[in-house]
Structure formats: structure tokens, C-alpha cells
Scaffold this motif. Structure first.
Motif, short mmCIF file in Angstrom:
data_model
loop_
_atom_site.label_atom_id
_atom_site.label_comp_id
_atom_site.label_asym_id
_atom_site.label_seq_id
_atom_site.Cartn_x
_atom_site.Cartn_y
_atom_site.Cartn_z
N VAL A 31 -19.39 -22.68 31.90
CA VAL A 31 -17.97 -22.38 31.79
C VAL A 31 -17.28 -23.73 31.93
O VAL A 31 -17.57 -24.49 32.86
N ILE A 32 -16.40 -24.05 30.99
CA ILE A 32 -15.71 -25.33 31.00
C ILE A 32 -14.26 -25.12 31.41
O ILE A 32 -13.59 -24.24 30.87
N ALA A 58 -17.94 -28.07 24.48
CA ALA A 58 -18.35 -26.67 24.42
C ALA A 58 -19.53 -26.48 23.47
O ALA A 58 -20.45 -25.70 23.75
N GLU A 59 -19.52 -27.21 22.36
CA GLU A 59 -20.64 -27.13 21.42
C GLU A 59 -21.90 -27.72 22.04
O GLU A 59 -22.98 -27.15 21.91
N LEU A 88 -17.44 -19.96 27.95
CA LEU A 88 -16.00 -19.78 28.06
C LEU A 88 -15.35 -21.13 28.30
O LEU A 88 -15.91 -21.99 28.98
N ILE A 89 -14.15 -21.30 27.75
CA ILE A 89 -13.32 -22.47 28.03
C ILE A 89 -12.06 -21.96 28.74
O ILE A 89 -11.41 -21.03 28.26
N ARG A 107 -15.60 -20.11 20.49
CA ARG A 107 -15.88 -19.64 21.85
C ARG A 107 -14.64 -18.98 22.47
O ARG A 107 -13.52 -19.33 22.12
N PRO A 108 -14.87 -18.06 23.40
CA PRO A 108 -13.72 -17.43 24.06
C PRO A 108 -12.94 -18.46 24.90
O PRO A 108 -13.52 -19.39 25.45
N ILE A 109 -11.64 -18.25 24.96
CA ILE A 109 -10.75 -19.13 25.73
C ILE A 109 -9.94 -18.28 26.68
O ILE A 109 -9.38 -17.25 26.28
#
Length: 174
Positions: A14-15, A112-113, A119-120, A151-153
Motif C-alpha cells: 500500500v503506497i 505502484a507499477e 492501493l495508492i 490501481r485503486p486510489i
């Protein structure tokens, strides 16, 4: 906490996009989701005073300053690291801090990649005329992320400073 000097990016992380003096609510929501996913947490600060000149074949990013005062970005990173430590040292989650450079949306997308992030998490923009003008010219980081990657944010609202210590919703019963 793990050392950011490691070149290895945790998989399935998770970022959290972090900036100095950001309300702790953003980090806390990142922790919440890292725990739900059983994932490591990456606190990512993007130094916008530097830009990417090129990327080596092994993935190492070469950057150059927009301004000769490179100490500004380092000071911001130290502030983000201290804020993260204050919030995350007591959290039961593996976490690390990474410094990225360049455009915040593109830098977070790239990270993220690399990590195959689950999740971001980002906060809404700060209040004020200066931030409104900056967003007018550069756009919202959250909106640009939403349009540029798959990706989900999670965009954490920061409108009410009094709500900083409150979770967006209560934890589910055990």
C-alpha cells in the motif's frame, strides 16, 4: 521500519503519498488498509524540485535539481520521515520511506507499477490560494493518478482539521 536505501521495492504494498505537514489522517488510513491487506506500507515523498534525467537499464533513476538548493528536498524528506515515524512506529505494519523525484502523479504511478501496489493513498490538496493556483496549472494528483493507471486510489479528505485523528469510519467489530 525498513531502510529506504534498499533498492528492493516491497511487493503488493500500500503506497501513501506524503508531503511535509500533511495531516496524520492520510498515514493512518494507509496503515488501516495495509493491515486489511496484510501488506507492507510504503510512505512515498516526491521531491518536485528535482526531475528525472534518465533511468539506467537496472532501474536506477538519475535526477537533476531544478534549483541549485538540493537541501530543500532533503529537508522535506526528513520531515516526512519524522512524521511517518511518529505515526507508524506504534503500528503493527512493515513500513518504509522512499524519496521519488519529478511529477508526483507519474512518480507514484511508477512506484505502484514496481511494487504491484494494492492501493495508492493520497490526501486532498491543502487549502489556500497558492495551492489552488498550483492545482489549476498542474492538476490534482489524485485525479491525474485516476486517469493514468489501473490501481485503486483512496483519496482522504482533509477539509476538517479537527477530524485529523478520526478514522474515516470505525473499525469493524472483531
Amino acid at each position: 521500519m525498513s531502510d529506504e536505501a534498499s533498492d528492493e521495492v516491497p511487493a503488493g504494498a500500500v503506497i501513501v503519498g506524503a508531503i511535509p505537514d500533511q495531516p496524520s489522517r492520510v498515514l493512518k488510513e494507509g496503515v488501516r488498509y495495509a493491515k486489511l491487506f496484510g501488506a507492507p506500507l510504503i510512505v512515498a515523498h516526491v521531491d518536485v524540485t528535482r526531475f528525472i534525467t534518465y533511468e539506467d537499464p537496472d532501474g536506477f533513476i538519475q535526477s537533476a535539481p531544478l534549483d541549485i538548493d538540493a537541501a530543500t528536498g532533503e529537508a522535506q524528506l526528513q520531515k516526512v520521515r519524522a512524521q511517518a515515524s511518529a505515526v507508524l512506529d506504534a503500528a503493527d505494519v512493515d513500513w518504509s520511506v522512499r524519496q521519488l523525484v519529478g511529477d508526483p502523479a507519474l512518480a507514484l504511478k511508477h512506484l505502484a507499477e514496481q511494487s504491484q501496489a494494492r492501493l495508492i493513498v493520497v490526501g486532498t490538496r491543502r487549502r489556500g490560494l497558492g495551492e489552488s493556483i498550483r492545482e489549476f496549472f498542474t492538476g490534482s494528483v489524485a485525479a491525474r493518478l485516476a486517469h493514468r493507471q489501473s490501481r485503486p486510489i483512496l483519496v482522504v479528505p482533509l477539509e476538517d482539521p479537527a477530524a485529523d485523528d478520526e478514522a474515516l469510519w470505525p473499525d469493524p467489530p472483531a
